[in-house]
Design a protein around this motif. Structure first.
Motif, PDB file in Angstrom:
ATOM      1  N   VAL A 108      37.743  -7.960  21.761  1.00 38.04           N
ATOM      2  CA  VAL A 108      38.020  -9.640  21.138  1.00 38.04           C
ATOM      3  C   VAL A 108      37.812 -10.688  21.783  1.00 38.04           C
ATOM      4  N   LEU A 109      38.171 -10.459  23.314  1.00 40.91           N
ATOM      5  CA  LEU A 109      38.068 -11.310  24.493  1.00 40.91           C
ATOM      6  C   LEU A 109      36.324 -11.320  25.208  1.00 40.91           C
ATOM      7  N   ASP A 110      35.353 -10.016  24.511  1.00 39.58           N
ATOM      8  CA  ASP A 110      34.154 -10.007  24.870  1.00 39.58           C
ATOM      9  C   ASP A 110      33.857 -10.600  24.370  1.00 39.58           C
ATOM     10  N   ASP A 111      34.287 -10.466  22.786  1.00 37.55           N
ATOM     11  CA  ASP A 111      33.302 -11.088  21.848  1.00 37.55           C
ATOM     12  C   ASP A 111      33.537 -12.596  21.471  1.00 37.55           C
ATOM     13  N   LEU A 112      35.199 -13.206  22.238  1.00 34.46           N
ATOM     14  CA  LEU A 112      34.496 -14.772  21.802  1.00 34.46           C
ATOM     15  C   LEU A 112      33.776 -15.012  23.356  1.00 34.46           C
ATOM     16  N   LYS A 113      33.816 -14.603  24.670  1.00 31.37           N
ATOM     17  CA  LYS A 113      33.112 -14.813  25.737  1.00 31.37           C
ATOM     18  C   LYS A 113      31.883 -14.571  25.361  1.00 31.37           C
ATOM     19  N   ASN A 114      31.163 -13.620  24.134  1.00 27.36           N
ATOM     20  CA  ASN A 114      29.747 -13.549  24.003  1.00 27.36           C
ATOM     21  C   ASN A 114      29.030 -14.295  23.104  1.00 27.36           C
ATOM     22  N   GLY A 115      30.190 -15.712  21.926  1.00 27.18           N
ATOM     23  CA  GLY A 115      29.589 -16.117  21.558  1.00 27.18           C
ATOM     24  C   GLY A 115      30.183 -15.332  20.173  1.00 27.18           C
ATOM     25  N   LYS A 116      30.717 -14.489  19.882  1.00 23.83           N
ATOM     26  CA  LYS A 116      31.246 -13.608  18.735  1.00 23.83           C
ATOM     27  C   LYS A 116      31.831 -14.699  17.758  1.00 23.83           C
ATOM     28  N   THR A 117      32.689 -13.892  16.991  1.00 24.79           N
ATOM     29  CA  THR A 117      33.257 -14.320  16.499  1.00 24.79           C
ATOM     30  C   THR A 117      34.353 -13.227  15.567  1.00 24.79           C
ATOM     31  N   PRO A 118      35.820 -12.857  16.532  1.00 22.98           N
ATOM     32  CA  PRO A 118      35.775 -11.777  16.046  1.00 22.98           C
ATOM     33  C   PRO A 118      36.889 -11.820  14.978  1.00 22.98           C
ATOM     34  N   LYS A 119      37.189 -11.108  14.476  1.00 24.77           N
ATOM     35  CA  LYS A 119      38.290 -10.505  12.841  1.00 24.77           C
ATOM     36  C   LYS A 119      39.403 -11.210  13.599  1.00 24.77           C
ATOM     37  N   VAL A 120      39.701 -12.538  12.186  1.00 21.39           N
ATOM     38  CA  VAL A 120      40.853 -12.969  12.565  1.00 21.39           C
ATOM     39  C   VAL A 120      42.009 -11.611  12.474  1.00 21.39           C
ATOM     40  N   GLY A 121      43.616 -11.556  12.523  1.00 18.86           N
ATOM     41  CA  GLY A 121      44.233 -11.404  12.092  1.00 18.86           C
ATOM     42  C   GLY A 121      44.778  -9.516  12.782  1.00 18.86           C
ATOM     43  N   PRO A 122      45.573  -8.915  11.646  1.00 21.36           N
ATOM     44  CA  PRO A 122      45.631  -7.578  12.410  1.00 21.36           C
ATOM     45  C   PRO A 122      44.017  -6.277  12.967  1.00 21.36           C
ATOM     46  N   GLN A 123      44.010  -6.219  14.247  1.00 22.40           N
ATOM     47  CA  GLN A 123      43.236  -5.452  14.558  1.00 22.40           C
ATOM     48  C   GLN A 123      42.688  -4.096  14.538  1.00 22.40           C
ATOM     49  N   ASN A 124      44.217  -3.579  13.555  1.00 22.59           N
ATOM     50  CA  ASN A 124      44.122  -1.402  13.190  1.00 22.59           C
ATOM     51  C   ASN A 124      44.052  -1.393  11.532  1.00 22.59           C
ATOM     52  N   GLY A 125      43.403  -2.815  10.909  1.00 23.31           N
ATOM     53  CA  GLY A 125      43.408  -2.025   9.436  1.00 23.31           C
ATOM     54  C   GLY A 125      44.165  -2.784   8.227  1.00 23.31           C
ATOM     55  N   ARG A 126      45.835  -3.604   8.924  1.00 26.09           N
ATOM     56  CA  ARG A 126      47.006  -3.199   8.290  1.00 26.09           C
ATOM     57  C   ARG A 126      46.383  -4.549   7.649  1.00 26.09           C
ATOM     58  N   LEU A 127      47.335  -4.840   6.299  1.00 23.87           N
ATOM     59  CA  LEU A 127      46.790  -5.938   5.490  1.00 23.87           C
ATOM     60  C   LEU A 127      47.848  -7.191   5.867  1.00 23.87           C
ATOM     61  N   LYS A 128      47.801  -8.385   6.405  1.00 20.24           N
ATOM     62  CA  LYS A 128      48.437  -9.245   7.241  1.00 20.24           C
ATOM     63  C   LYS A 128      50.001  -8.696   7.860  1.00 20.24           C
ATOM     64  N   CYS A 129      51.130  -8.435   7.587  1.00 21.92           N
ATOM     65  CA  CYS A 129      52.316  -8.084   8.218  1.00 21.92           C
ATOM     66  C   CYS A 129      52.489  -6.625   7.287  1.00 21.92           C
ATOM     67  N   MET A 130      51.580  -6.172   6.412  1.00 21.42           N
ATOM     68  CA  MET A 130      52.522  -4.749   5.576  1.00 21.42           C
ATOM     69  C   MET A 130      51.897  -4.438   6.393  1.00 21.42           C
ATOM     70  N   GLY A 131      53.287  -2.817   6.559  1.00 22.33           N
ATOM     71  CA  GLY A 131      52.912  -1.835   7.372  1.00 22.33           C
ATOM     72  C   GLY A 131      51.591  -1.074   7.079  1.00 22.33           C
TER      73      GLY A 131
END
Length: 96
Positions: free
Chosen positions: A33-56
């Motif tokens: 995420v930090l590398d993407d931001l540093k390189n001007g890319k837009t990282p995926k917002v929200g959970p980074q592990n594939g979950r939907l919002k806060c659903m387990g």
């Protein structure tokens, strides 16, 4: 610098960058995420592990169907009044 609680305990660890939350981070996904931001890319917002919002990650475990109720009789009356108001507003709009 003072910061407030981000209220994302269910999705911790997480970071906030400006108005975006990046959740369910590992050391690797944080670096990405930090590398993407540093390189001007837009990282995926929200959970980074594939979950939907806060659903387990295992999916829904409760509230799988329509809740029973309402048990308070006044709520049924309020609901009926709200429907009547919406119907009245629609018919007034249609008359214009």
């Amino acid at each position: 610098m003072e910061v407030e609680c981000l209220g994302a305990c269910a999705n911790a660890p997480m970071i906030q960058v400006n108005d975006e939350f990046y959740e369910d981070l590992t050391p690797e996904t944080t670096k990405q995420v930090l590398d993407d931001l540093k390189n001007g890319k837009t990282p995926k917002v929200g959970p980074q592990n594939g979950r939907l919002k806060c659903m387990g990650i295992q999916g829904k475990t409760c509230l799988k169907g329509k809740p029973r109720g309402p048990f308070a009789p006044h709520l049924e009356t309020l609901d009926a009044e709200e429907k009547a108001e919406k119907k009245s507003a629609k018919s007034k709009e249609a008359e214009k």
